[in-house]
Design a protein around this motif. Structure first.
Motif, PDB file in Angstrom:
ATOM      1  N   ILE A  40       0.837  -1.212   0.000  1.00 39.16           N
ATOM      2  CA  ILE A  40       0.000   0.000   0.000  1.00 39.16           C
ATOM      3  C   ILE A  40       0.868   1.257   0.000  1.00 39.16           C
ATOM      4  N   ALA A  41       1.903   1.265   0.855  1.00 39.18           N
ATOM      5  CA  ALA A  41       2.729   2.464   0.988  1.00 39.18           C
ATOM      6  C   ALA A  41       3.467   2.765  -0.317  1.00 39.18           C
ATOM      7  N   GLY A  42       4.087   1.747  -0.890  1.00 41.97           N
ATOM      8  CA  GLY A  42       4.863   1.950  -2.120  1.00 41.97           C
ATOM      9  C   GLY A  42       3.995   2.347  -3.298  1.00 41.97           C
TER      10      GLY A  42
ATOM     11  N   PHE B  39       9.707  -0.913  -7.701  1.00 40.05           N
ATOM     12  CA  PHE B  39      10.130  -2.317  -7.738  1.00 40.05           C
ATOM     13  C   PHE B  39       9.365  -3.110  -6.694  1.00 40.05           C
ATOM     14  N   ASP B  40       9.040  -4.362  -7.002  1.00 43.88           N
ATOM     15  CA  ASP B  40       8.448  -5.234  -5.975  1.00 43.88           C
ATOM     16  C   ASP B  40       8.923  -6.661  -6.183  1.00 43.88           C
ATOM     17  N   ASP B  41       9.174  -7.336  -5.050  1.00 45.22           N
ATOM     18  CA  ASP B  41       9.823  -8.646  -5.136  1.00 45.22           C
ATOM     19  C   ASP B  41       8.880  -9.828  -5.164  1.00 45.22           C
ATOM     20  N   GLY B  42       7.603  -9.595  -4.971  1.00 48.16           N
ATOM     21  CA  GLY B  42       6.787 -10.804  -4.900  1.00 48.16           C
ATOM     22  C   GLY B  42       5.331 -10.514  -5.071  1.00 48.16           C
TER      23      GLY B  42
ATOM     24  N   GLY C  67       1.459  -6.507  -1.061  1.00 51.74           N
ATOM     25  CA  GLY C  67       1.968  -6.742   0.292  1.00 51.74           C
ATOM     26  C   GLY C  67       0.945  -7.345   1.237  1.00 51.74           C
ATOM     27  N   LEU C  68       1.053  -6.961   2.505  1.00 53.46           N
ATOM     28  CA  LEU C  68       0.291  -7.595   3.587  1.00 53.46           C
ATOM     29  C   LEU C  68      -1.227  -7.528   3.414  1.00 53.46           C
ATOM     30  N   ILE C  69      -1.720  -6.460   2.838  1.00 45.04           N
ATOM     31  CA  ILE C  69      -3.178  -6.257   2.793  1.00 45.04           C
ATOM     32  C   ILE C  69      -3.848  -7.155   1.749  1.00 45.04           C
TER      33      ILE C  69
ATOM     34  N   VAL D  11     -11.292  -5.082   4.600  1.00 50.17           N
ATOM     35  CA  VAL D  11     -10.422  -4.055   5.195  1.00 50.17           C
ATOM     36  C   VAL D  11     -11.288  -3.118   6.046  1.00 50.17           C
ATOM     37  N   HIS D  12     -10.871  -2.941   7.294  1.00 57.86           N
ATOM     38  CA  HIS D  12     -11.628  -2.061   8.205  1.00 57.86           C
ATOM     39  C   HIS D  12     -10.847  -0.785   8.480  1.00 57.86           C
ATOM     40  N   GLY D  13     -11.589   0.297   8.698  1.00 59.39           N
ATOM     41  CA  GLY D  13     -10.975   1.548   9.140  1.00 59.39           C
ATOM     42  C   GLY D  13     -10.361   2.361   8.016  1.00 59.39           C
TER      43      GLY D  13
ATOM     44  N   PHE E  82      -7.753 -10.327  15.906  1.00 60.94           N
ATOM     45  CA  PHE E  82      -9.212 -10.354  16.100  1.00 60.94           C
ATOM     46  C   PHE E  82      -9.940 -10.436  14.760  1.00 60.94           C
ATOM     47  N   GLN E  83      -9.457  -9.665  13.794  1.00 58.17           N
ATOM     48  CA  GLN E  83     -10.091  -9.643  12.476  1.00 58.17           C
ATOM     49  C   GLN E  83     -10.088 -11.039  11.844  1.00 58.17           C
ATOM     50  N   GLU E  84      -8.921 -11.696  11.917  1.00 61.53           N
ATOM     51  CA  GLU E  84      -8.802 -13.023  11.313  1.00 61.53           C
ATOM     52  C   GLU E  84      -9.633 -14.033  12.118  1.00 61.53           C
TER      53      GLU E  84
ATOM     54  N   GLY F  42       5.459   3.563   5.777  1.00 60.02           N
ATOM     55  CA  GLY F  42       4.632   2.393   6.072  1.00 60.02           C
ATOM     56  C   GLY F  42       5.273   1.507   7.130  1.00 60.02           C
ATOM     57  N   ALA F  43       5.046   0.210   6.991  1.00 58.42           N
ATOM     58  CA  ALA F  43       5.467  -0.744   8.023  1.00 58.42           C
ATOM     59  C   ALA F  43       6.983  -0.857   8.157  1.00 58.42           C
ATOM     60  N   ALA F  44       7.740  -0.276   7.225  1.00 55.96           N
ATOM     61  CA  ALA F  44       9.209  -0.323   7.315  1.00 55.96           C
ATOM     62  C   ALA F  44       9.758   0.754   8.246  1.00 55.96           C
TER      63      ALA F  44
ATOM     64  N   GLN G 251      -2.071   1.037  10.054  1.00 48.20           N
ATOM     65  CA  GLN G 251      -3.199   0.851   9.139  1.00 48.20           C
ATOM     66  C   GLN G 251      -2.871   1.356   7.737  1.00 48.20           C
ATOM     67  N   VAL G 252      -3.729   0.943   6.815  1.00 47.52           N
ATOM     68  CA  VAL G 252      -3.615   1.367   5.417  1.00 47.52           C
ATOM     69  C   VAL G 252      -3.571   2.900   5.315  1.00 47.52           C
ATOM     70  N   ALA G 253      -4.460   3.552   6.049  1.00 52.04           N
ATOM     71  CA  ALA G 253      -4.530   5.022   5.970  1.00 52.04           C
ATOM     72  C   ALA G 253      -3.214   5.662   6.433  1.00 52.04           C
TER      73      ALA G 253
HETATM   74  C1  LIG Z   1      -3.814  -9.848   8.860  1.00 51.69           C
HETATM   75  C2  LIG Z   1      -3.785  -8.357   8.675  1.00 51.69           C
HETATM   76  C3  LIG Z   1      -4.959  -7.658   8.573  1.00 51.69           C
HETATM   77  C4  LIG Z   1      -4.947  -6.260   8.412  1.00 51.69           C
HETATM   78  N1  LIG Z   1      -6.125  -5.582   8.308  1.00 51.69           N
HETATM   79  C5  LIG Z   1      -6.127  -4.247   8.150  1.00 51.69           C
HETATM   80  C6  LIG Z   1      -7.358  -3.531   8.041  1.00 51.69           C
HETATM   81  O1  LIG Z   1      -8.451  -4.106   8.088  1.00 51.69           O
HETATM   82  N2  LIG Z   1      -7.301  -2.170   7.890  1.00 51.69           N
HETATM   83  C7  LIG Z   1      -6.121  -1.482   7.814  1.00 51.69           C
HETATM   84  O2  LIG Z   1      -6.144  -0.266   7.654  1.00 51.69           O
HETATM   85  N3  LIG Z   1      -4.933  -2.156   7.910  1.00 51.69           N
HETATM   86  C8  LIG Z   1      -4.913  -3.502   8.074  1.00 51.69           C
HETATM   87  N4  LIG Z   1      -3.719  -4.176   8.175  1.00 51.69           N
HETATM   88  C9  LIG Z   1      -2.452  -3.406   8.148  1.00 51.69           C
HETATM   89  C10 LIG Z   1      -1.989  -3.106   6.717  1.00 51.69           C
HETATM   90  O3  LIG Z   1      -1.993  -4.313   5.980  1.00 51.69           O
HETATM   91  C11 LIG Z   1      -0.573  -2.505   6.739  1.00 51.69           C
HETATM   92  O4  LIG Z   1      -0.521  -1.362   7.555  1.00 51.69           O
HETATM   93  C12 LIG Z   1      -0.130  -2.091   5.340  1.00 51.69           C
HETATM   94  O5  LIG Z   1      -0.459  -3.088   4.412  1.00 51.69           O
HETATM   95  C13 LIG Z   1       1.367  -1.834   5.322  1.00 51.69           C
HETATM   96  O6  LIG Z   1       1.732  -1.609   3.990  1.00 51.69           O
HETATM   97  P1  LIG Z   1       3.245  -1.426   3.542  1.00 51.69           P
HETATM   98  O7  LIG Z   1       3.202  -1.056   2.105  1.00 51.69           O
HETATM   99  O8  LIG Z   1       3.954  -0.523   4.476  1.00 51.69           O
HETATM  100  O9  LIG Z   1       3.970  -2.858   3.732  1.00 51.69           O
HETATM  101  P2  LIG Z   1       3.710  -4.284   3.050  1.00 51.69           P
HETATM  102  O10 LIG Z   1       2.293  -4.551   2.881  1.00 51.69           O
HETATM  103  O11 LIG Z   1       4.535  -5.244   3.862  1.00 51.69           O
HETATM  104  O12 LIG Z   1       4.369  -4.157   1.580  1.00 51.69           O
HETATM  105  C14 LIG Z   1       5.761  -4.195   1.356  1.00 51.69           C
HETATM  106  C15 LIG Z   1       6.035  -4.653  -0.080  1.00 51.69           C
HETATM  107  O13 LIG Z   1       7.436  -4.533  -0.322  1.00 51.69           O
HETATM  108  C16 LIG Z   1       7.898  -5.687  -1.015  1.00 51.69           C
HETATM  109  N5  LIG Z   1       9.333  -5.828  -0.754  1.00 51.69           N
HETATM  110  C17 LIG Z   1       9.937  -6.088   0.442  1.00 51.69           C
HETATM  111  N6  LIG Z   1      11.280  -6.149   0.287  1.00 51.69           N
HETATM  112  C18 LIG Z   1      11.529  -5.917  -1.033  1.00 51.69           C
HETATM  113  C19 LIG Z   1      12.733  -5.864  -1.824  1.00 51.69           C
HETATM  114  N7  LIG Z   1      13.945  -6.059  -1.288  1.00 51.69           N
HETATM  115  N8  LIG Z   1      12.626  -5.628  -3.159  1.00 51.69           N
HETATM  116  C20 LIG Z   1      11.401  -5.407  -3.719  1.00 51.69           C
HETATM  117  N9  LIG Z   1      10.226  -5.453  -3.002  1.00 51.69           N
HETATM  118  C21 LIG Z   1      10.295  -5.703  -1.692  1.00 51.69           C
HETATM  119  C22 LIG Z   1       7.026  -6.819  -0.418  1.00 51.69           C
HETATM  120  O14 LIG Z   1       6.985  -7.950  -1.245  1.00 51.69           O
HETATM  121  C23 LIG Z   1       5.661  -6.122  -0.331  1.00 51.69           C
HETATM  122  O15 LIG Z   1       4.951  -6.236  -1.519  1.00 51.69           O
HETATM  123  C24 LIG Z   1      -3.706  -5.566   8.348  1.00 51.69           C
HETATM  124  C25 LIG Z   1      -2.507  -6.279   8.453  1.00 51.69           C
HETATM  125  C26 LIG Z   1      -2.529  -7.659   8.620  1.00 51.69           C
HETATM  126  C27 LIG Z   1      -1.229  -8.408   8.726  1.00 51.69           C
END
Ligand SMILES: Cc1cc2nc3c(=O)[nH]c(=O)nc-3n(C[C@H](O)[C@H](O)[C@H](O)COP(=O)(O)OP(=O)(O)OC[C@H]3O[C@@H](n4cnc5c(N)ncnc54)[C@H](O)[C@@H]3O)c2cc1C
Length: 304
Positions: free
Chosen positions: A18-20, A37-40, A44-46, A52-54, A158-160, A276-278, A285-287
Motif C-alpha cells: 500500500i505504501a509503495g 520495484f516489488d519482489d513478490g 503486500g500484507l493487505i 479491510v476495516h478503518g 481479532f479480524q482473522e 509504512g510498516a518499514a 493501518q492502510v490510511a
Molecule cells: C492480517 C492483517 C490484517 C490487516 N487488516 C487491516 C485492516 O483491516 N485495515 C487497515 O487499515 N490495515 C490492516 N492491516 C495493516 C496493513 O496491511 C498494513 O498497515 C499495510 O499493508 C502496510 O503496507 P506497507 O506497504 O507498508 O507494507 P507491506 O504490505 O509489507 O508491503 C511491502 C512490499 O514490499 C515488497 N518488498 C519487500 N522487500 C523488497 C525488496 N527487497 N525488493 C522489492 N520489493 C520488496 C514486499 O513484497 C511487499 O509487496 C492488516 C494487516 C494484517 C497483517
C-alpha cells in the motif's frame, strides 16, 4: 547551484505494498520520473485481507480490490513498474544506486514493509502449511467445522479470528496479556459469539502433530498450569518485523528494526525515505501507510 547528477530515475520506490503504490503514484503526479520495484506478492500484507476495516470510504472492501485500484492509479500516473527484488542499495553521495537492477535515482523511498512475526516454538516450522497458517482468508476454509486457535491480541488477530468463527466450530484466542490491544468493536463482536473462547495471559509452548496440527501446549504466565488444547489449525498474528535490511547498516533504527524518520519521512541518510510498516512508529493501518507515502513523495519532490 550544483547540477543534479544523471540518473535513470528521479525517484525509486522499493516495495509495492500500500505504501509503495501510493508513494509511486504521488511522486509521478508531482512530475517526477519514478520507478517502482516489488519482489513478490504485489500489494503486500493487505492483499489477502478479506475485509479491510478503518479505511475511510472503503470500509469492508477486500484487500485485493484496494490493491487493484491503486495499481491502476500507478500505471495511469506513468510509473515505471518493474517486478523484481532489489538486493542492494548503495549511496553514491549525490544519488543512490540499485546495481543489480540497473537503476539510479536522486531519492529512494523504502516501502519494503514488514513480515508477520512467528511464534518460534517447537512444531511451528515443521507444520507450517499443514495447520500453521498466517492467512485465515486463504486457509480458513480448509478447517470448516473444526476447532482452531488464533494467537495474538491486536486488530489483525481479532479480524482473522472473527472470519474463522464464521467457518469453524470453535475458535480459541490465545493472548499474552490480560487486556487486548484491538479496537473495542472487534473485541465486543468476538466476546458476543458463542464459538469464540479466550485464554488470557497465556503462552504457546509447542505446536503438536505429525502430518498436521493435532494440539497446542499452552502455559499460563506467572507460573500457571499447562494445558493441551486439541485443535486442527493455529493462526499466529503476533505483530510485524520491519524489513529494512536494504538500508545502510548505520541508518538509525528503533528497537524493532524500523527506520527512524523525520516529519517528511526522511531517514538520517540523505535522500533515503522510509514509509509504512518499514518505518519506526508506523500507525499500523492502510490510511497511515498512505499518509506516509504522500508526505515522503512530496518532501522528496520539494527537495529536488
Ligand atoms: C492480517 C492483517 C490484517 C490487516 N487488516 C487491516 C485492516 O483491516 N485495515 C487497515 O487499515 N490495515 C490492516 N492491516 C495493516 C496493513 O496491511 C498494513 O498497515 C499495510 O499493508 C502496510 O503496507 P506497507 O506497504 O507498508 O507494507 P507491506 O504490505 O509489507 O508491503 C511491502 C512490499 O514490499 C515488497 N518488498 C519487500 N522487500 C523488497 C525488496 N527487497 N525488493 C522489492 N520489493 C520488496 C514486499 O513484497 C511487499 O509487496 C492488516 C494487516 C494484517 C497483517
Amino acid at each position: 547551484m550544483a547540477r543534479a547528477p544523471r540518473t535513470t530515475h528521479q525517484i525509486v520506490v522499493i516495495g509495492a505494498g500500500i505504501a509503495g503504490l501510493a508513494a509511486a503514484t504521488e511522486a509521478a503526479r508531482c512530475g517526477l520520473k519514478t520507478a517502482l520495484f516489488d519482489d513478490g506478492l504485489l500489494g503486500g500484507l493487505i492483499t489477502n485481507v478479506g475485509a479491510v476495516h478503518g479505511h475511510p470510504g472503503q470500509e469492508g472492501a477486500t484487500g485485493a480490490d484496494l490493491v487493484n485500484a491503486m495499481l491502476g492509479e500507478v500505471l495511469e500516473a506513468g510509473v515505471d513498474y518493474q517486478p523484481g527484488a532489489v538486493s542492494e542499495l548503495t549511496s553514491l553521495g549525490s544519488h543512490w544506486s540499485l546495481p543489480a537492477n540497473g537503476a539510479t535515482a536522486l531519492r529512494v523511498i523504502l516501502a519494503t514493509g514488514a513480515e508477520l512475526r512467528t511464534l518460534d516454538v517447537p512444531g511451528e516450522e515443521q507444520l507450517t502449511g499443514r495447520g500453521v497458517s498466517q492467512c485465515a482468508f486463504c486457509d480458513g476454509g480448509l478447517y470448516k467445522g473444526r476447532d482452531v486457535a488464533v494467537v495474538g491480541g491486536g486488530d489483525a488477530a481479532f479480524q482473522e479470528a472473527l472470519h474463522l468463527a464464521e467457518l469453524c466450530a470453535n475458535v480459541t484466542m490465545i493472548l499474552r496479556g490480560r487486556k487486548s490491544r484491538a479496537r473495542p468493536t472487534f473485541v465486543r463482536q468476538a466476546a458476543d459469539l458463542g464459538n469464540m473462547h479466550f485464554r488470557w495471559n497465556t503462552d504457546v509452548q509447542e505446536i503438536m502433530g505429525d502430518d498436521g496440527v493435532d494440539a497446542v501446549r499452552l502455559k499460563g504466565q506467572d507460573g500457571g498450569e499447562e494445558e493441551i488444547l486439541s485443535i486442527s489449525a493455529i493462526f499466529p498474528f503476533i505483530g510485524l518485523a520491519p524489513r529494512t535490511a536494504l538500508a545502510p547498516e548505520q541508518a538509525k533504527r528503533d528497537n524493532h528494526g524500523g527506520l527512524v524518520v523525520d516529519l517528511g519521512m526522511q531517514t538520517d541518510q540523505d535522500g533515503l525515505y522510509a514509509i509504512g510498516a518499514a518505518r519506526a512508529g508506523h500507525g499500523g493501518q492502510v490510511a497511515h501507510a498512505i499518509a506516509d507515502a504522500k508526505s515522503a513523495a512530496q518532501a522528496a519532490w520539494r527537495s529536488i
